[in-house]
Design a protein around this motif. Structure first.
Motif, PDB file in Angstrom:
ATOM      1  N   GLY A   1       0.412 -22.418  -0.415  1.00  0.00           N
ATOM      2  CA  GLY A   1      -0.561 -23.345  -0.892  1.00  0.00           C
ATOM      3  C   GLY A   1      -0.566 -23.864  -2.405  1.00  0.00           C
ATOM      4  N   VAL A   2      -1.445 -24.690  -3.017  1.00  0.00           N
ATOM      5  CA  VAL A   2      -1.537 -25.113  -4.339  1.00  0.00           C
ATOM      6  C   VAL A   2      -2.853 -25.360  -4.661  1.00  0.00           C
ATOM      7  CG1 VAL A   2      -0.918 -26.916  -5.993  1.00  0.00           C
ATOM      8  CG2 VAL A   2       0.638 -26.626  -4.111  1.00  0.00           C
ATOM      9  N   PRO A   3      -3.460 -24.220  -5.364  1.00  0.00           N
ATOM     10  CA  PRO A   3      -2.675 -23.215  -5.748  1.00  0.00           C
ATOM     11  C   PRO A   3      -2.476 -22.157  -4.710  1.00  0.00           C
ATOM     12  CG  PRO A   3      -5.263 -22.982  -6.310  1.00  0.00           C
ATOM     13  CD  PRO A   3      -4.924 -24.411  -6.021  1.00  0.00           C
ATOM     14  N   ALA A   4      -1.741 -21.233  -4.735  1.00  0.00           N
ATOM     15  CA  ALA A   4      -1.267 -20.414  -3.917  1.00  0.00           C
ATOM     16  C   ALA A   4      -2.459 -19.422  -3.591  1.00  0.00           C
ATOM     17  CB  ALA A   4      -0.082 -19.248  -4.057  1.00  0.00           C
ATOM     18  N   LYS A   5      -2.879 -19.035  -2.266  1.00  0.00           N
ATOM     19  CA  LYS A   5      -3.602 -18.107  -1.725  1.00  0.00           C
ATOM     20  C   LYS A   5      -3.143 -17.268  -0.731  1.00  0.00           C
ATOM     21  CE  LYS A   5      -7.702 -21.259  -2.853  1.00  0.00           C
ATOM     22  NZ  LYS A   5      -7.676 -21.411  -4.041  1.00  0.00           N
ATOM     23  N   VAL A   6      -3.615 -15.856  -0.479  1.00  0.00           N
ATOM     24  CA  VAL A   6      -3.393 -15.140   0.594  1.00  0.00           C
ATOM     25  C   VAL A   6      -3.546 -15.735   1.677  1.00  0.00           C
ATOM     26  CG1 VAL A   6      -3.473 -12.779   1.273  1.00  0.00           C
ATOM     27  CG2 VAL A   6      -3.518 -12.956  -1.079  1.00  0.00           C
ATOM     28  N   ILE A   7      -2.660 -15.801   2.548  1.00  0.00           N
ATOM     29  CA  ILE A   7      -2.962 -16.296   4.000  1.00  0.00           C
ATOM     30  C   ILE A   7      -2.581 -15.327   5.206  1.00  0.00           C
ATOM     31  CG2 ILE A   7      -2.462 -18.538   3.608  1.00  0.00           C
ATOM     32  CD1 ILE A   7       0.322 -18.203   4.938  1.00  0.00           C
ATOM     33  N   LYS A   8      -1.934 -14.350   4.771  1.00  0.00           N
ATOM     34  CA  LYS A   8      -1.709 -13.064   5.767  1.00  0.00           C
ATOM     35  C   LYS A   8      -1.131 -11.809   5.066  1.00  0.00           C
ATOM     36  CE  LYS A   8       1.159 -12.807   9.797  1.00  0.00           C
ATOM     37  NZ  LYS A   8       2.173 -13.466  10.602  1.00  0.00           N
ATOM     38  N   THR A   9      -1.251 -10.675   5.903  1.00  0.00           N
ATOM     39  CA  THR A   9      -0.837  -9.580   5.410  1.00  0.00           C
ATOM     40  C   THR A   9       0.695  -9.333   5.956  1.00  0.00           C
ATOM     41  OG1 THR A   9      -2.878  -8.563   4.994  1.00  0.00           O
ATOM     42  CG2 THR A   9      -1.105  -6.946   5.196  1.00  0.00           C
ATOM     43  N   VAL A  10       1.535  -8.719   5.540  1.00  0.00           N
ATOM     44  CA  VAL A  10       2.943  -8.618   5.721  1.00  0.00           C
ATOM     45  C   VAL A  10       2.772  -6.925   6.429  1.00  0.00           C
ATOM     46  CG1 VAL A  10       5.452  -7.950   5.530  1.00  0.00           C
ATOM     47  CG2 VAL A  10       3.973  -9.676   4.259  1.00  0.00           C
ATOM     48  N   GLU A  11       3.247  -6.863   7.802  1.00  0.00           N
ATOM     49  CA  GLU A  11       3.164  -5.626   8.432  1.00  0.00           C
ATOM     50  C   GLU A  11       4.437  -4.726   8.465  1.00  0.00           C
ATOM     51  OE1 GLU A  11       0.728  -5.293  12.026  1.00  0.00           O
ATOM     52  OE2 GLU A  11      -0.439  -7.043  11.189  1.00  0.00           O
TER      53      GLU A  11
ATOM     54  N   GLY B   1       4.060  -9.167  -5.911  1.00  0.00           N
ATOM     55  CA  GLY B   1       4.040  -7.597  -5.392  1.00  0.00           C
ATOM     56  C   GLY B   1       5.026  -7.290  -4.482  1.00  0.00           C
ATOM     57  N   LYS B   2       5.331  -6.032  -4.437  1.00  0.00           N
ATOM     58  CA  LYS B   2       6.220  -5.442  -3.382  1.00  0.00           C
ATOM     59  C   LYS B   2       6.134  -6.101  -2.217  1.00  0.00           C
ATOM     60  CE  LYS B   2       8.121  -1.033  -2.036  1.00  0.00           C
ATOM     61  NZ  LYS B   2       7.969   0.552  -2.361  1.00  0.00           N
ATOM     62  N   ASN B   3       7.282  -6.369  -1.362  1.00  0.00           N
ATOM     63  CA  ASN B   3       7.447  -6.955  -0.075  1.00  0.00           C
ATOM     64  C   ASN B   3       6.474  -8.347   0.064  1.00  0.00           C
ATOM     65  OD1 ASN B   3       8.839  -4.740   0.767  1.00  0.00           O
ATOM     66  ND2 ASN B   3       7.068  -3.525   0.708  1.00  0.00           N
ATOM     67  N   ALA B   4       6.073  -8.766  -0.894  1.00  0.00           N
ATOM     68  CA  ALA B   4       5.357 -10.264  -0.605  1.00  0.00           C
ATOM     69  C   ALA B   4       6.158 -11.080  -0.554  1.00  0.00           C
ATOM     70  CB  ALA B   4       4.597 -10.306  -2.006  1.00  0.00           C
TER      71      ALA B   4
END
Length: 178
Positions: A168-178, A145-148
């Motif tokens: 990670g493996v597999p990748a998981k959301v760890i944080k939101t970009v502000e 996604g945009k800005n990810a």
């Protein structure tokens, strides 16, 4: 996204080898010679079959298995050693950063052993201002996604939402970009 399947008996499958042979020669010229920026851009244009914007910077070596299904936007930075397995299509939108040794993969093989040499093609999209970290792997059909941000070494198996960081493996959301 729909997966396109190709059997080894399909005419399109046979044409792939022809383009691949041409591009392998050009890739060798690109990666094994000293090229000025204009020469590098001319060779990249030939590999992908369309003009690369002047704002795009690609550090060498540059790797691709096909080349003709890569679309670059503007103001993109691709670091050295990035692999574009692009037969299924790879779209890189404007302002994207891709770290060294990353792999963007749009091709898979069927699980069925009888069809294992066939291909399953599913495009990869990297949306505006995304950052793919060093040695990250983006698998077929994934949209970043945009800005990810994809952390270094992550293996991305599912779509990455806008404005998030995955790791990670597999990748998981760890944080939101502000």
């Amino acid at each position: 996204m729909a997966v396109k399947k190709l059997s080894v008996s399909d005419e399109e499958y046979k044409q792939i080898d022809k383009v691949n042979a041409e591009n392998q020669m050009t890739l060798q010229q690109l990666n094994n010679r000293v090229n000025d920026p204009d020469q590098t851009r001319r060779l990249l244009n030939k590999i992908i079959g369309q003009p690369v914007d002047q704002s795009v910077e690609v550090r060498l070596p540059f790797y691709t298995d096909y080349g003709r299904r890569i679309i670059f936007g503007k103001n993109i930075f691709v670091n050295s050693g990035v692999m574009f397995t692009d037969l299924g299509g790879i779209v890189i939108e404007d302002d994207v950063l891709i770290g060294p040794g990353a792999s963007l993969i749009s091709v898979n093989h069927p699980q069925d052993p009888n069809n294992r040499h066939g291909l399953e093609l599913s495009p990869v999209y990297v949306h505006q201002n995304a950052w793919i970290g060093a040695k990250a792997v983006i698998l077929p059909g994934v949209s970043v996604g945009k800005n990810a941000i994809v952390a270094a070494g992550a293996v991305v198996t599912h779509n990455v939402p806008d404005n998030t960081i995955v790791a990670g493996v597999p990748a998981k959301v760890i944080k939101t970009v502000e």
